[in-house]
Design a protein around this motif. Structure first.
Motif, mmCIF file in Angstrom:
data_model
loop_
_atom_site.group_PDB
_atom_site.id
_atom_site.type_symbol
_atom_site.label_atom_id
_atom_site.label_comp_id
_atom_site.label_asym_id
_atom_site.label_seq_id
_atom_site.Cartn_x
_atom_site.Cartn_y
_atom_site.Cartn_z
ATOM 1 N N THR A 259 127.178 44.292 -22.744
ATOM 2 C CA THR A 259 128.376 44.600 -23.531
ATOM 3 C C THR A 259 129.243 45.659 -22.853
ATOM 4 O O THR A 259 130.377 45.890 -23.286
ATOM 5 C CB THR A 259 128.014 45.104 -24.942
ATOM 6 O OG1 THR A 259 127.320 46.362 -24.844
ATOM 7 C CG2 THR A 259 127.167 44.101 -25.695
ATOM 8 N N LEU A 260 128.744 46.307 -21.806
ATOM 9 C CA LEU A 260 129.529 47.330 -21.119
ATOM 10 C C LEU A 260 130.478 46.719 -20.094
ATOM 11 O O LEU A 260 131.276 47.437 -19.480
ATOM 12 C CB LEU A 260 128.593 48.333 -20.430
ATOM 13 C CG LEU A 260 127.629 49.089 -21.357
ATOM 14 C CD1 LEU A 260 126.793 50.073 -20.560
ATOM 15 C CD2 LEU A 260 128.379 49.810 -22.472
ATOM 16 N N HIS A 261 130.379 45.397 -19.912
ATOM 17 C CA HIS A 261 131.269 44.650 -19.022
ATOM 18 C C HIS A 261 131.295 45.256 -17.616
ATOM 19 O O HIS A 261 132.359 45.504 -17.042
ATOM 20 C CB HIS A 261 132.685 44.574 -19.611
ATOM 21 C CG HIS A 261 132.767 43.671 -20.807
ATOM 22 N ND1 HIS A 261 133.506 42.510 -20.818
ATOM 23 C CD2 HIS A 261 132.182 43.744 -22.039
ATOM 24 C CE1 HIS A 261 133.386 41.909 -21.990
ATOM 25 N NE2 HIS A 261 132.584 42.646 -22.752
ATOM 26 N N LEU A 262 130.106 45.480 -17.077
ATOM 27 C CA LEU A 262 129.977 45.980 -15.715
ATOM 28 C C LEU A 262 130.259 44.854 -14.722
ATOM 29 O O LEU A 262 130.160 43.672 -15.057
ATOM 30 C CB LEU A 262 128.551 46.508 -15.484
ATOM 31 C CG LEU A 262 128.076 47.622 -16.416
ATOM 32 C CD1 LEU A 262 126.570 47.821 -16.255
ATOM 33 C CD2 LEU A 262 128.824 48.908 -16.146
ATOM 34 N N LYS A 263 130.615 45.223 -13.503
ATOM 35 C CA LYS A 263 130.717 44.231 -12.456
ATOM 36 C C LYS A 263 129.332 43.650 -12.199
ATOM 37 O O LYS A 263 128.318 44.268 -12.497
ATOM 38 C CB LYS A 263 131.283 44.862 -11.178
ATOM 39 C CG LYS A 263 132.715 45.352 -11.316
ATOM 40 C CD LYS A 263 133.206 45.978 -10.025
ATOM 41 C CE LYS A 263 134.631 46.477 -10.179
ATOM 42 N NZ LYS A 263 135.130 47.134 -8.941
ATOM 43 N N ARG A 264 129.293 42.464 -11.619
ATOM 44 C CA ARG A 264 128.020 41.741 -11.479
ATOM 45 C C ARG A 264 126.976 42.577 -10.751
ATOM 46 O O ARG A 264 125.839 42.702 -11.217
ATOM 47 C CB ARG A 264 128.248 40.424 -10.744
ATOM 48 C CG ARG A 264 126.972 39.613 -10.599
ATOM 49 C CD ARG A 264 127.243 38.249 -10.016
ATOM 50 N NE ARG A 264 126.014 37.490 -9.899
ATOM 51 C CZ ARG A 264 125.947 36.230 -9.457
ATOM 52 N NH1 ARG A 264 127.053 35.610 -9.103
ATOM 53 N NH2 ARG A 264 124.801 35.606 -9.365
ATOM 54 N N ALA B 99 122.012 48.147 -12.799
ATOM 55 C CA ALA B 99 121.751 48.864 -14.050
ATOM 56 C C ALA B 99 120.514 48.299 -14.737
ATOM 57 O O ALA B 99 119.688 49.048 -15.279
ATOM 58 C CB ALA B 99 122.967 48.782 -14.971
ATOM 59 N N LEU B 100 120.365 46.978 -14.721
ATOM 60 C CA LEU B 100 119.161 46.357 -15.273
ATOM 61 C C LEU B 100 117.941 46.790 -14.481
ATOM 62 O O LEU B 100 116.893 47.117 -15.059
ATOM 63 C CB LEU B 100 119.295 44.829 -15.243
ATOM 64 C CG LEU B 100 120.269 44.205 -16.241
ATOM 65 C CD1 LEU B 100 120.492 42.735 -15.927
ATOM 66 C CD2 LEU B 100 119.763 44.376 -17.668
ATOM 67 N N GLY B 101 118.064 46.809 -13.150
ATOM 68 C CA GLY B 101 116.952 47.258 -12.313
ATOM 69 C C GLY B 101 116.568 48.695 -12.609
ATOM 70 O O GLY B 101 115.379 49.039 -12.630
#
Length: 245
Positions: free
Chosen positions: A154-159, A165-167
């Motif tokens: 939902t933070l609309h980060l770049k791919r 960020a997930l890592g």
């Protein structure tokens, strides 16, 4: 049992290599069909840690991400220490059912979420809350998925930023899980670091296969099958834990 573990981590690694996530969720779900969630979580430590580090450091900019997401990471740590849920290893706690519910919810989210709202303006107060819930559910189920993954999307980060960020979140939660498992051992269920290290090999092989699949099968079609499979697996785990069959 060794053959089963190798097969599970090959499949989980293949899925992670194809769509960039799913190794902990798939591994925990399948392993919990043959062993306790506590045992399954111990086998996950090394494969999850290595693959998450790989995902985290692949693009650089780690310090910048840590500066932005430290409230989320702190929340994960606090949640893993003071969880509001019964944790892995509690004999009367249906952790398999909770894990199944999370997997099914994750599958439904993946199938139904088309356009995520932009919550970046609320990040300052949402991050520690989401992090706490993610940490609490990690030590309860062995998996950090809900609500961390949907929140970061939902933070609309770049791919590339989203993948890192997930890592970062996965690495932090895996470290917290490893510390929790070490500090809260269950009688007759020692942490098998040797088997966990062995599981890393098929996980990496699976990731290599998954990267090749990525270029041969439309990613959206593969994701749809993956999320439907999670719903089916999660539903089975709930029904089995509740003694419905």
């Amino acid at each position: 049992m060794v053959a089963f573990v190798i097969a599970v981590f090959t499949i989980a690694g293949m899925i992670k290599g194809t769509i960039g996530l799913g190794l902990p969720a798939v591994s925990m779900g399948l392993l919990s069909m043959a062993m306790s969630p506590f045992q399954a979580a111990t086998l996950l430590i090394i494969p999850s840690m290595v693959t998450n580090f790989w995902q985290l450091f692949a693009e650089g900019h780690v310090l910048r991400l840590m500066t932005r997401f430290w409230p989320l990471l702190l929340g994960i740590v606090v949640g893993s220490v003071w969880s509001i849920f019964p944790t892995l290893g509690h004999s009367e706690f249906h952790s398999e059912a909770l894990l199944g519910g999370m997997l099914a919810l994750y599958g439904l989210y993946g199938l139904c979420a088309k356009k995520m709202p932009n919550l970046s303006q609320h990040q300052a107060w949402l991050s520690p809350i989401v992090g706490y819930l993610g940490g609490a559910l990690t030590v309860a189920t062995g998996v950090v998925v809900i609500p961390v993954v949907p929140y970061l999307q939902t933070l609309h980060l770049k791919r590339d930023e989203l993948v890192q960020a997930l890592g970062l979140a996965f690495t932090t939660s895996t470290l917290c899980l490893a510390i929790f498992l070490h500090q809260n051992p269950v009688a007759d269920l020692p942490i098998d670091y040797t088997m966990s290290a062995i599981a890393l090999i098929p996980a990496l092989i699976g990731m290599g296969i998954g990267k090749k699949i990525r270029y041969r099968i439309p990613e959206q079609k593969f994701r749809t099958v993956f999320f439907i499979g999670l719903i089916a697996l999660g539903s089975y785990m709930i029904a089995h834990q509740m003694g419905w069959f």
